[in-house]
Design an enzyme around this catalytic site. Structure first.
Site, short mmCIF file in Angstrom:
data_model
loop_
_atom_site.label_atom_id
_atom_site.label_comp_id
_atom_site.label_asym_id
_atom_site.label_seq_id
_atom_site.Cartn_x
_atom_site.Cartn_y
_atom_site.Cartn_z
CG ASP A 30 -1.94 1.06 1.25
OD1 ASP A 30 -2.79 1.02 0.36
OD2 ASP A 30 -1.91 1.94 2.13
CD GLU A 75 -1.93 2.33 -3.72
OE1 GLU A 75 -2.98 2.91 -3.96
OE2 GLU A 75 -1.35 2.43 -2.62
C1 NOJ Z 1 -4.34 3.00 -1.00
C2 NOJ Z 1 -5.49 2.06 -0.76
O1 NOJ Z 1 -5.75 1.33 -1.93
C3 NOJ Z 1 -6.63 2.92 -0.33
O2 NOJ Z 1 -7.86 2.22 -0.32
C4 NOJ Z 1 -6.31 3.51 1.01
O3 NOJ Z 1 -7.33 4.41 1.38
C5 NOJ Z 1 -4.98 4.28 0.98
N1 NOJ Z 1 -3.96 3.57 0.26
C6 NOJ Z 1 -4.48 4.52 2.38
O4 NOJ Z 1 -4.04 3.32 2.97
#
Ligand code: NOJ
Length: 552
Positions: free
Chosen positions: A211, A272
């Site tokens: 993440d 990500e």
């Molecule tokens: C990316 C995640 O995919 C999202 O859903 C989340 O709100 C943020 N990161 C914070 O963790």
């Protein structure tokens, strides 16, 4: 020492299905998806023809951000099930030939995490505070330490009450106030996350989606943004942002790669990372770094042949330079569903939380569906790996008319109700037409945590299965062909000459892909057999907004 293994790594060219646990299937009847539901539907995922699943966070969490606020990284939230059920799920997935990826959230914890509670109970300057980013405020402490804004809206700093009751330091949270950012300069933080990786790897997990992989390192001086955007940017602002994509963040991933490689069958990571350019993305997947990273530039590219080709080329060139292949993605739990996106006017690139509909834009769902079908065939024919977000294979659209009081995304509150957030992409799946909650939960269960549109009765899995014209059967066919065709998945591609508005390319072993994005109906080469087409067409002329896979 294990003998050298010359099989290609499983994740190269893999198609991975994203399971959003709270909206996939509700086995216990409380209206929220859970592990019992996922386990009962693993055969469906297997039959779809993917190689692996990625599960969004399932850990104990106050759910301030749907589980991206983790209070304990080593077990399961009771809302979803138990650790024993998680272990059973991993074993059952493996028995079906599906690998399992989890989500790891290293940028922040929950404010209910024992470390943060310890930090609040401790003095300024203490070791417990060092694990997070606590700072004194400006102007005698009353103003935040700098001008950073939370991605979800509002300031990125919150002031705490010290143990003696006085107002004291501020802590950084790039997301919700309940998601304090960790300090990745602190050795404890490194050690803890390596231990968490090992905890799950030792339980058979095959990899992790990381993440906000691009946010862990902040500029040491925490300088003001001074007018720059605090939201994730693509295609702009490449230089020296105080918290996005800092050069040093890769140190973390070199360390993690060594952990992954220490297993007899190496584990894998996908980042990500919303970054400004394909070159910046390539840095995450250099040798000895991560294995893969979502290509969000492509996700944000409008349905225009020239821009799609440019995005594909830039990704291929940037990644080839580091010996990696792209990872394509059309949707996830953070962005407007692809059918809706592609049903909107397509003038310019848009990104993640920026893909907010202001109520004046009306998507054309039929057009979006035709394009989404073509987009699926395009994505699944490109070199590299791909992710499919649950419901994408059913052609579900973004639910734009959720009642205000149903909205759960913290963006809704933090933006002062200016942005509705991401719930419209998270509505529970329809499995069976004609049942309450369309079979998402048991017939006598509680209603789903977000209401499903009445029109989803016809989108149910049971309705689409066996219907050759359905989105589900298109995905199943494409994935079936992709599994056996040696030209698809990992490997080279070559562009072929094509008319305006059309993309045509060749993969190895005689496979040709034609995507009529926005051109006039296009004649297909005569000596080639149509393996799969996204829409019916008369013998030879492929209409706009459609795609075909051809073979000699
Ligand atoms: C990316 C995640 O995919 C999202 O859903 C989340 O709100 C943020 N990161 C914070 O963790």
């Amino acid at each position: 020492m294990a003998p050298p293994d010359d099989r290609p790594a499983w994740w190269r060219g893999a198609v991975i299905y994203q399971v959003y646990p709270r909206s996939f299937a509700d086995g216990t009847g409380d209206g929220v998806g859970d592990l019992a539901g996922i386990r009962s539907r693993l055969p469906y995922i297997r039959e779809l023809g993917v190689d692996a699943i990625w599960l969004n966070p399932w850990y104990p969490s106050p759910m301030a951000d749907a589980g991206y606020d983790i209070a304990d990284y080593r077990t399961i939230d009771p809302l979803f099930g138990t650790l024993a059920e998680a272990e059973a799920l991993i074993a059952e997935a493996h028995a079906l030939g599906l690998r399992v990826l989890l989500d790891i959230v290293p940028n922040h914890t929950s404010s209910e995490h024992p470390w943060f509670k310890e930090a609040l109970a401790a003095r300024p300057g203490s070791h417990a505070r060092e694990r997070y980013l606590f700072r004194p405020g400006q102007n005698g402490g009353v103003e935040p330490p700098n001008d950073w804004e939370s991605v979800f809206g509002g300031p990125a700093w919150t002031r705490v009450r010290e143990p003696d009751g006085s107002l004291g330091e501020w802590y950084l949270h790039l997301f919700d106030v309940a998601q304090p950012d960790l300090n990745w300069q602190e050795p404890d933080v490194h050690e803890e996350f390596v231990a968490v990786l090992r905890f799950w790897f030792d339980r058979g997990v095959d990899g992790f989606r990381i993440d906000v992989a691009n946010a862990l390192h902040k500029h040491g001086d925490l300088p003001d943004l001074a007018g720059r955007s605090g939201r994730p940017v693509i295609r702009e602002g490449a230089d020296d942002h105080p918290f996005w994509d800092r050069d040093t963040v890769h140190e973390v991933y070199r360390e993690w790669r060594r952990v992954a490689d220490s297993y007899p069958e190496p584990k894998m990571f996908v980042a990500e990372a919303w970054v400004p350019t394909p070159d910046r993305l390539a840095r995450y997947v250099r040798p000895e770094h991560l294995h893969s990273a979502f290509n969000f530039d492509y996700l944000g590219t409008p349905w225009r042949a020239d821009l799609l080709r440019e995005s594909i080329d830039e990704a291929l060139v940037a990644l080839e330079a580091v010996g990696a292949e792209p990872t394509w993605v059309l949707s996830n739990h953070d962005v407007v569903r692809v059918v809706t996106r592609l049903g909107l006017p397509q003038p310019h690139r848009r990104s993640w939380l920026d893909v907010e509909l202001d109520g004046t834009e009306r998507p054309d769902v039929d057009l979006g569906t035709r394009r989404a079908r073509a987009a699926a065939l395009l994505m699944l024919a490109l070199p590299g790996g791909a992710y499919v977000y649950q419901g994408e294979e059913l052609g579900l659209w973004e639910v734009l008319d959720l009642p205000d009081d149903a909205l759960r995304d913290p963006i809704w509150e933090r933006s002062g109700h200016a942005r509705r957030g991401r719930d419209g992409a998270r509505v529970p799946l329809p499995w069976t037409a004609g049942c309450p909650s369309y079979g998402f939960g048991p017939a006598d269960g509680a209603p789903p945590w977000l209401p499903q549109p009445a029109a989803w009765s016809r989108m149910a899995v049971e309705r689409q299965a066996g219907d050759a014209g359905s989105m589900l059967e298109l995905y199943r066919s494409a994935l079936r062909i992709r599994r056996v065709h040696p030209g698809l998945g990992s490997g080279p591609m070559r562009w072929l000459e094509s008319s305006m508005g059309v993309l045509a390319f060749e993969r190895d072993n005689g496979i040709v892909v034609v995507v009529n994005v926005e051109g006039a109906p296009v004649a297909l080469p005569k000596h080639r057999r149509v393996l799969l087409a996204s829409s019916p067409f008369d013998a030879s002329r492929l209409p706009p907004n459609s795609a075909a896979w051809l073979e000699v």
